[in-house]
Design an enzyme around this catalytic site. Structure first.
Site, PDB file in Angstrom:
ATOM      1  N   THR A   1       0.876  -1.171   0.000  1.00 45.20           N
ATOM      2  CA  THR A   1       0.000   0.000   0.000  1.00 45.20           C
ATOM      3  C   THR A   1       0.910   1.217   0.000  1.00 45.20           C
ATOM      4  OG1 THR A   1      -1.810  -1.117   1.146  1.00 45.20           O
ATOM      5  CG2 THR A   1      -1.754   1.284   1.271  1.00 45.20           C
TER       6      THR A   1
ATOM      7  N   LYS B   1      -7.334   1.559  -3.343  1.00 42.43           N
ATOM      8  CA  LYS B   1      -7.033   1.185  -1.954  1.00 42.43           C
ATOM      9  C   LYS B   1      -7.258   2.365  -1.026  1.00 42.43           C
ATOM     10  CE  LYS B   1      -5.585  -1.212   1.573  1.00 42.43           C
ATOM     11  NZ  LYS B   1      -4.308  -1.912   1.697  1.00 42.43           N
TER      12      LYS B   1
ATOM     13  N   LYS C   1      -0.264   5.120   8.521  1.00 43.88           N
ATOM     14  CA  LYS C   1       0.549   5.243   7.308  1.00 43.88           C
ATOM     15  C   LYS C   1      -0.343   5.350   6.079  1.00 43.88           C
ATOM     16  CE  LYS C   1       2.005   1.907   4.923  1.00 43.88           C
ATOM     17  NZ  LYS C   1       1.658   1.210   3.654  1.00 43.88           N
TER      18      LYS C   1
END
Length: 311
Positions: free
Chosen positions: A119, A194, A262
């Site tokens: 990611t 995502k 994050k």
């Protein structure tokens, strides 16, 4: 996009024990997600797998468990591979294992496909795609959703960005660790999808935390409440799978707060670039910061309830 079709045509062969693609595969990054994903490529996919991990002992353990080979550098792992998978921590880690002198792009053969399950930002996906194309290779950004359990059970959702033809060649290999694999658009679209996923989860988990918190304060039986409302419009995967552990103040069952922060940092940075307004996401990111201050860096994302109960 230019790539070596003839090489791609040759780099996969079909097994006569079933219509399974057999390939030489490299997997870079054996964390809680990558370790089982690489295992499925070997066991379920039947591929010849070479692994690399920054902590070499982890790679050695993987080889002891699954077979295959461990390599001393990403470049050595990628040498002669048809498909190279990366699953690391962030943009900088991804650059290190791809574009550094010992990165996979140093040895990838023309026509090989680099599939990134990290990611990361859409920006770094486009950057690495351009570097891969310059040496006659192809790139797909392919972040995943489903958490550690999804990785272990081989039922991840994979959101891909890239060329349609390249995607069709890679999908049968990705299928080894996935339940759903979709092409969302050009390079970067997987990462952007995502981000949408994480935006939706952030608001949902906060709503669930507040609902459980309110129900407990109101003296309700949370199990009975969820049994009823989970069958209606309020139902969700998070409610079904996390309400019991939340009610017991147990938060070691999945995706860690540090990782979520994050991801939300990537989301909010992209929103600043594209002009999207994300007030709830920004607020939930702050709430996760408060969970970190409680010592919950490695708690799972449902620990938003712990913040409410600490007030």
């Amino acid at each position: 996009m230019t790539f070596h079709r003839s090489c791609l045509d040759l780099c996969i062969s079909r097994s006569r024990t079933g219509d399974i693609y057999m390939a030489k595969v490299a997997f870079i990054g054996l964390g809680v997600m990558g370790y089982p994903m690489a295992g499925h490529l070997k066991a379920k996919g039947g591929h010849e797998v070479t692994v690399y991990n920054r902590t070499a002992s982890k790679a050695e353990s993987w080889v002891s468990q699954h077979g295959g080979t461990a390599a001393p550098t990403p470049a050595e792992a990628a040498r002669d591979a048809d498909f190279i998978f990366t699953c690391v921590g962030n943009d900088d880690d991804l650059r290190q294992v791809t574009t550094d002198p010992d990165g996979v792009l140093a040895t990838m053969k023309p026509g090989a496909i680099l599939i990134d399950n990290t990611t990361a930002s859409a920006e770094v996906a486009r950057e690495i795609a351009a570097a891969a194309e310059a040496i006659g290779c192809a790139f797909i950004d392919a972040p995943v959703s489903g958490g550690q359990a999804g990785a272990e059970n081989g039922v991840l959702t994979v959101m891909c960005g890239g060329n349609e033809q390249v995607f069709q060649r890679a999908k049968p290999v990705i299928d080894a660790y996935a339940r759903m694999v979709g092409l969302m658009g050009p390079v970067g679209a997987g990462q952007l999808t995502k981000m949408v996923n994480q935006i939706c989860i952030a608001g949902l988990v906060q709503g669930l935390a507040e609902g459980v918190h309110f129900g407990k304060k109101a003296g309700l039986d949370i199990e009975k409440v969820v049994e009823v409302i989970s069958k209606g419009a309020a139902g969700s995967w998070q409610m079904e799978n996390r309400h019991k552990t939340m009610n017991q103040s147990k938060y070691d069952f999945g995706f860690a707060v540090d990782w979520m922060r994050k991801d939300l940092d990537i989301v909010l940075s992209e929103a600043r670039r594209n002009g999207a307004t994300l007030p709830v996401t920004a607020l939930v990111d702050q709430f996760y910061g408060e969970v970190q201050k409680l010592g919950g860096n490695r708690w799972d994302t449902s620990s938003l309830l712990a913040r409410l109960e600490s007030e």
